[in-house]
Scaffold this active site. Structure first.
Site, PDB file in Angstrom:
ATOM      1  N   LEU A 254       0.818  -1.213   0.000  1.00 11.04           N
ATOM      2  CA  LEU A 254       0.000   0.000   0.000  1.00 11.04           C
ATOM      3  C   LEU A 254       0.853   1.265   0.000  1.00 11.04           C
ATOM      4  CD1 LEU A 254      -3.022  -0.625   2.422  1.00 11.04           C
ATOM      5  CD2 LEU A 254      -2.979  -0.733  -0.077  1.00 11.04           C
ATOM      6  N   HIS A 255       1.986   1.231   0.711  1.00 12.58           N
ATOM      7  CA  HIS A 255       2.770   2.466   0.826  1.00 12.58           C
ATOM      8  C   HIS A 255       3.445   2.882  -0.483  1.00 12.58           C
ATOM      9  CE1 HIS A 255       6.981   0.650   2.041  1.00 12.58           C
ATOM     10  NE2 HIS A 255       6.488   0.095   0.948  1.00 12.58           N
ATOM     11  N   ASP A 256       3.410   2.020  -1.476  1.00 14.58           N
ATOM     12  CA  ASP A 256       4.007   2.377  -2.778  1.00 14.58           C
ATOM     13  C   ASP A 256       3.191   3.425  -3.522  1.00 14.58           C
ATOM     14  OD1 ASP A 256       6.049   0.537  -2.456  1.00 14.58           O
ATOM     15  OD2 ASP A 256       5.044  -1.041  -3.578  1.00 14.58           O
ATOM     16  N   GLU A 283       3.046  -3.205   7.439  1.00 15.37           N
ATOM     17  CA  GLU A 283       3.951  -2.103   7.109  1.00 15.37           C
ATOM     18  C   GLU A 283       4.381  -1.395   8.390  1.00 15.37           C
ATOM     19  OE1 GLU A 283       3.378  -0.621   2.954  1.00 15.37           O
ATOM     20  OE2 GLU A 283       1.324  -0.351   3.624  1.00 15.37           O
ATOM     21  N   PHE A 311       3.424   6.863   0.070  1.00 18.40           N
ATOM     22  CA  PHE A 311       3.703   7.319   1.432  1.00 18.40           C
ATOM     23  C   PHE A 311       3.210   6.283   2.432  1.00 18.40           C
ATOM     24  CE2 PHE A 311      -0.505   8.840   0.289  1.00 18.40           C
ATOM     25  CZ  PHE A 311      -1.278   8.620   1.427  1.00 18.40           C
TER      26      PHE A 311
END
Length: 346
Positions: A254-256, A283, A311
């Site tokens: 997801l943070h990508d 994460e 983020f």
């Protein structure tokens, strides 16, 4: 870290300001495979280490390098200078010996080979909002990684290294009794599926990633002897539905992406789940007050370096997105160090 005394001190300023010195010492030792050699030999004299590494620096420089690693807690030492004998610590013997399955040095190798240089352009990234990696020459960073077999191997090893402790913790802490199947989206080398299957004999798992990764995952699965309960599937999780399972996991996925794509991926996970199924994001979830989990915030800046728009996020952010998608309830499961599993139930 805020100074808690009544007197001003430059200590923390200098500690953080020179932090890249300490980082480079460790990364260099990993790149030299120093800890792997020490695991094999058990103990080595400084001169033997110098000869093994092929160092042309002075003996004093060699002592400085090894003694700094000792002071950081990465080596043990008996004697001093020319009488010193070095060995691994419990941690480095377990996690930085390349011949052990517990090796996490892949992420450190990638930091040394790629990220160390790219982070030198953090200021440019903040000023421009643009990625500072290979994507400077191409808009498709992941495409570049997946086209180069060596870069892909390094990348999958890095992702395995940074998440291995979390995968083991998740496989032991999460209650799998109500579930039978799991799919790991962006599963890389397949280690999460392998750990879950290892610690939960009733579970059948699938590692799902792009086609070039499938042979790497299959090799890892065979090495662990779990081909009967851990399978692979290939595809693009943005252009095709996620295959159905009781649990859908995304580790460092997801943070990508930007917020819109994060919600889109969570919606795809929701569609792949049965009622009461669980979506899990593993994460460095940032604490809601944004004061404690510095690793999560640094990882978020790393996503600026790598993707420009990705983020890391807080549990409050995750809850908001889960509510938008339609998940029934959420919970946060602490794993190792600064990482957690944010869980949403359908």
């Amino acid at each position: 870290m805020e100074n808690q005394t009544n007197q001003p001190s430059p200590e923390n300023i200098m500690k953080i300001g020179t932090g890249f010195w300490a980082s480079k010492i460790l990364l260099t030792a990993v790149s030299f495979q120093l800890f792997t050699k020490l695991a094999e030999k058990k103990t080595m004299k400084a001169k033997d280490i110098k000869d093994f590494l092929g160092l042309k620096c002075t003996d004093r420089n060699t002592y400085d390098f090894l003694d700094a690693l000792t002071a950081f807690g990465f080596l043990k030492r008996e004697g001093i200078l020319d009488t010193a004998i070095y060995s691994n610590t419990l941690d480095t013997d377990m996690f930085l010996d390349k011949n052990k399955p517990s090796y996490i040095g892949g992420i450190l190798e990638m930091m040394n080979n790629r990220l160390y240089t790219f982070w030198g352009n953090l200021g440019e990234g903040l000023l421009t909002g643009l990625p500072q990696n290979e994507a400077k020459k191409s808009e498709d960073f992941f495409g570049l990684i997946y086209q180069d077999p060596e870069k892909l191997k390094e990348f999958t090893s890095a992702m395995s290294g940074i998440q291995m402790g979390n995968f083991v913790a998740f496989s032991q802490k999460f209650d799998f009794k109500k579930y039978n199947t799991l799919i790991d989206v962006g599963g890389s080398a397949g280690l999460l599926s392998i750990m879950v299957a290892t610690h939960n004999p009733h579970m059948n798992c699938t590692s799902f990633d792009l086609p070039p990764v499938q042979p790497i995952a299959n090799t890892t699965i065979q090495q662990f002897g779990l081909s009967d309960r851990v399978k692979t599937a290939s595809g693009d999780f943005f252009t095709m539905p996620i295959p159905g399972a009781d649990i859908v996991v995304m580790g460092n996925i997801l943070h990508d992406w930007n917020e819109e794509n994060k919600i889109a991926l969570m919606r795809k996970a929701y569609d792949a789940l049965p009622v009461n199924g669980a979506f899990v994001a593993i994460e460095g979830i940032i604490d809601d007050e944004r004061k404690e989990n510095v690793f999560g915030m640094m990882m978020s800046l790393n996503m600026l370096i790598e993707t420009g728009t990705g983020f890391d996020y807080t549990f409050a952010d995750f809850n908001r997105w889960a509510n938008i998608v339609g998940f029934r309830t959420t919970t946060l499961l602490p794993l190792t160090g600064p990482s957690s599993a944010a869980i949403a139930y359908k």
